[in-house]
Design a protein around this motif. Structure first.
Motif, PDB file in Angstrom:
ATOM      1  N   PHE A  38      97.624  21.286  53.097  1.00  0.00           N
ATOM      2  CA  PHE A  38      96.401  20.854  52.425  1.00  0.00           C
ATOM      3  C   PHE A  38      96.747  20.321  51.039  1.00  0.00           C
ATOM      4  CE2 PHE A  38      94.744  23.890  55.474  1.00  0.00           C
ATOM      5  CZ  PHE A  38      93.660  23.193  55.982  1.00  0.00           C
ATOM      6  N   ARG A  39      96.132  19.211  50.681  1.00  0.00           N
ATOM      7  CA  ARG A  39      96.314  18.649  49.355  1.00  0.00           C
ATOM      8  C   ARG A  39      94.979  18.712  48.633  1.00  0.00           C
ATOM      9  NH1 ARG A  39     100.391  19.998  50.848  1.00  0.00           N
ATOM     10  NH2 ARG A  39     102.252  18.769  51.226  1.00  0.00           N
ATOM     11  N   PHE A  40      95.013  19.041  47.357  1.00  0.00           N
ATOM     12  CA  PHE A  40      93.783  19.316  46.629  1.00  0.00           C
ATOM     13  C   PHE A  40      93.924  18.947  45.167  1.00  0.00           C
ATOM     14  CE2 PHE A  40      96.372  23.070  47.387  1.00  0.00           C
ATOM     15  CZ  PHE A  40      96.718  23.439  46.100  1.00  0.00           C
ATOM     16  N   ARG A  41      92.788  18.917  44.492  1.00  0.00           N
ATOM     17  CA  ARG A  41      92.728  18.721  43.052  1.00  0.00           C
ATOM     18  C   ARG A  41      92.227  20.013  42.423  1.00  0.00           C
ATOM     19  NH1 ARG A  41      95.750  15.584  43.984  1.00  0.00           N
ATOM     20  NH2 ARG A  41      95.506  13.369  44.271  1.00  0.00           N
ATOM     21  N   LEU A  42      92.606  20.247  41.172  1.00  0.00           N
ATOM     22  CA  LEU A  42      92.246  21.487  40.495  1.00  0.00           C
ATOM     23  C   LEU A  42      91.163  21.269  39.446  1.00  0.00           C
ATOM     24  CD1 LEU A  42      95.821  22.866  39.795  1.00  0.00           C
ATOM     25  CD2 LEU A  42      94.291  23.478  41.657  1.00  0.00           C
ATOM     26  N   HIS A  43      90.161  22.148  39.436  1.00  0.00           N
ATOM     27  CA  HIS A  43      89.185  22.269  38.362  1.00  0.00           C
ATOM     28  C   HIS A  43      88.599  20.926  37.923  1.00  0.00           C
ATOM     29  CE1 HIS A  43      90.704  26.330  38.097  1.00  0.00           C
ATOM     30  NE2 HIS A  43      91.924  25.859  37.908  1.00  0.00           N
ATOM     31  N   ARG A  44      88.047  20.177  38.870  1.00  0.00           N
ATOM     32  CA  ARG A  44      87.477  18.878  38.517  1.00  0.00           C
ATOM     33  C   ARG A  44      86.241  19.066  37.647  1.00  0.00           C
ATOM     34  NH1 ARG A  44      87.128  14.630  43.233  1.00  0.00           N
ATOM     35  NH2 ARG A  44      85.445  13.997  41.842  1.00  0.00           N
ATOM     36  N   LYS A  45      86.269  18.434  36.489  1.00  0.00           N
ATOM     37  CA  LYS A  45      85.195  18.596  35.514  1.00  0.00           C
ATOM     38  C   LYS A  45      83.953  17.802  35.863  1.00  0.00           C
ATOM     39  CE  LYS A  45      88.489  19.387  31.844  1.00  0.00           C
ATOM     40  NZ  LYS A  45      89.092  18.891  30.603  1.00  0.00           N
ATOM     41  N   ASP A  46      84.093  16.808  36.735  1.00  0.00           N
ATOM     42  CA  ASP A  46      82.934  15.966  37.055  1.00  0.00           C
ATOM     43  C   ASP A  46      82.061  16.551  38.157  1.00  0.00           C
ATOM     44  OD1 ASP A  46      84.979  15.545  38.908  1.00  0.00           O
ATOM     45  OD2 ASP A  46      84.321  13.510  39.360  1.00  0.00           O
ATOM     46  N   PRO A  48      79.708  19.823  39.670  1.00  0.00           N
ATOM     47  CA  PRO A  48      78.963  20.980  39.166  1.00  0.00           C
ATOM     48  C   PRO A  48      79.710  22.279  39.419  1.00  0.00           C
ATOM     49  CG  PRO A  48      77.599  19.631  40.618  1.00  0.00           C
ATOM     50  CD  PRO A  48      78.984  19.086  40.685  1.00  0.00           C
ATOM     51  N   GLY A  49      79.804  23.107  38.426  1.00  0.00           N
ATOM     52  CA  GLY A  49      80.439  24.400  38.571  1.00  0.00           C
ATOM     53  C   GLY A  49      81.945  24.382  38.424  1.00  0.00           C
ATOM     54  N   ARG A  50      82.554  23.219  38.252  1.00  0.00           N
ATOM     55  CA  ARG A  50      84.005  23.071  38.127  1.00  0.00           C
ATOM     56  C   ARG A  50      84.732  23.901  39.188  1.00  0.00           C
ATOM     57  NH1 ARG A  50      86.499  23.322  32.378  1.00  0.00           N
ATOM     58  NH2 ARG A  50      88.211  22.659  33.655  1.00  0.00           N
ATOM     59  N   PRO A  51      84.695  23.472  40.448  1.00  0.00           N
ATOM     60  CA  PRO A  51      85.332  24.256  41.519  1.00  0.00           C
ATOM     61  C   PRO A  51      86.824  24.425  41.267  1.00  0.00           C
ATOM     62  CG  PRO A  51      84.649  22.095  42.302  1.00  0.00           C
ATOM     63  CD  PRO A  51      84.125  22.230  40.928  1.00  0.00           C
ATOM     64  N   ASP A  52      87.356  25.544  41.741  1.00  0.00           N
ATOM     65  CA  ASP A  52      88.780  25.830  41.552  1.00  0.00           C
ATOM     66  C   ASP A  52      89.655  24.847  42.321  1.00  0.00           C
ATOM     67  OD1 ASP A  52      88.546  28.171  39.875  1.00  0.00           O
ATOM     68  OD2 ASP A  52      87.692  29.131  41.641  1.00  0.00           O
ATOM     69  N   LEU A  53      89.308  24.568  43.555  1.00  0.00           N
ATOM     70  CA  LEU A  53      90.065  23.629  44.374  1.00  0.00           C
ATOM     71  C   LEU A  53      89.111  22.624  44.998  1.00  0.00           C
ATOM     72  CD1 LEU A  53      92.349  26.151  46.295  1.00  0.00           C
ATOM     73  CD2 LEU A  53      92.919  24.854  44.259  1.00  0.00           C
ATOM     74  N   VAL A  54      89.487  21.364  44.969  1.00  0.00           N
ATOM     75  CA  VAL A  54      88.686  20.299  45.577  1.00  0.00           C
ATOM     76  C   VAL A  54      89.558  19.598  46.603  1.00  0.00           C
ATOM     77  CG1 VAL A  54      87.407  18.178  45.171  1.00  0.00           C
ATOM     78  CG2 VAL A  54      87.396  19.983  43.438  1.00  0.00           C
ATOM     79  N   PHE A  55      89.055  19.486  47.831  1.00  0.00           N
ATOM     80  CA  PHE A  55      89.756  18.825  48.927  1.00  0.00           C
ATOM     81  C   PHE A  55      89.052  17.507  49.218  1.00  0.00           C
ATOM     82  CE2 PHE A  55      90.175  23.373  49.307  1.00  0.00           C
ATOM     83  CZ  PHE A  55      91.532  23.548  49.510  1.00  0.00           C
ATOM     84  N   PRO A  56      89.433  16.416  48.533  1.00  0.00           N
ATOM     85  CA  PRO A  56      88.717  15.145  48.704  1.00  0.00           C
ATOM     86  C   PRO A  56      88.757  14.618  50.132  1.00  0.00           C
ATOM     87  CG  PRO A  56      90.161  15.050  46.795  1.00  0.00           C
ATOM     88  CD  PRO A  56      90.482  16.312  47.530  1.00  0.00           C
ATOM     89  N   ARG A  57      89.858  14.791  50.827  1.00  0.00           N
ATOM     90  CA  ARG A  57      89.991  14.285  52.193  1.00  0.00           C
ATOM     91  C   ARG A  57      89.025  14.968  53.144  1.00  0.00           C
ATOM     92  NH1 ARG A  57      95.877  14.568  54.331  1.00  0.00           N
ATOM     93  NH2 ARG A  57      96.073  13.060  52.659  1.00  0.00           N
ATOM     94  N   HIS A  58      88.693  16.221  52.853  1.00  0.00           N
ATOM     95  CA  HIS A  58      87.828  17.007  53.737  1.00  0.00           C
ATOM     96  C   HIS A  58      86.415  17.175  53.190  1.00  0.00           C
ATOM     97  CE1 HIS A  58      91.391  17.984  56.037  1.00  0.00           C
ATOM     98  NE2 HIS A  58      91.991  18.313  54.905  1.00  0.00           N
ATOM     99  N   ASP A  59      86.125  16.565  52.041  1.00  0.00           N
ATOM    100  CA  ASP A  59      84.817  16.731  51.394  1.00  0.00           C
ATOM    101  C   ASP A  59      84.442  18.203  51.280  1.00  0.00           C
ATOM    102  OD1 ASP A  59      84.361  14.091  50.874  1.00  0.00           O
ATOM    103  OD2 ASP A  59      83.206  13.737  52.701  1.00  0.00           O
ATOM    104  N   ALA A  60      85.358  18.995  50.737  1.00  0.00           N
ATOM    105  CA  ALA A  60      85.114  20.429  50.599  1.00  0.00           C
ATOM    106  C   ALA A  60      85.628  20.894  49.243  1.00  0.00           C
ATOM    107  CB  ALA A  60      85.808  21.200  51.712  1.00  0.00           C
TER     108      ALA A  60
END
Length: 88
Positions: A38-46, A48-60
């Motif tokens: 799994f590839r992810f982004r960390l703490h995206r500020k844009d 709501p809630g600044r999620p810890d992990l964002v999986f753009p490929r999976h929209d999760a």
């Protein structure tokens, strides 16, 4: 009777040592997910809630909460996953 048993200065020093990012449970989860492919982004500020992990490929997104329960393996993390279809 005071609500707190320590002085405000001591409480401030104790609370300043508590981290919100890169905790041991979060690093363990991130490492396991990365090893699983799994590839992810960390703490995206844009988002709501600044999620810890964002999986753009999976929209999760993944929020790792602070509800930690210690067991025989060292820790068990209570986490929440939300699918954000079209939000990313």
């Amino acid at each position: 009777m005071p609500a707190d048993i320590v002085s405000p200065a001591t409480r401030s020093r104790m609370m300043s040592g508590i981290r919100g990012k890169d905790t041991k449970p979060e690093l363990a989860i991130r490492s396991a997910l990365h090893r699983a492919g799994f590839r992810f982004r960390l703490h995206r500020k844009d988002l709501p809630g600044r999620p810890d992990l964002v999986f753009p490929r999976h929209d999760a997104v993944l929020f790792l909460t602070s509800d930690l329960f210690v067991d025989l393996t060292g820790f068990l993390v209570c986490f929440q996953v939300w699918l954000l279809r079209g939000a990313l």
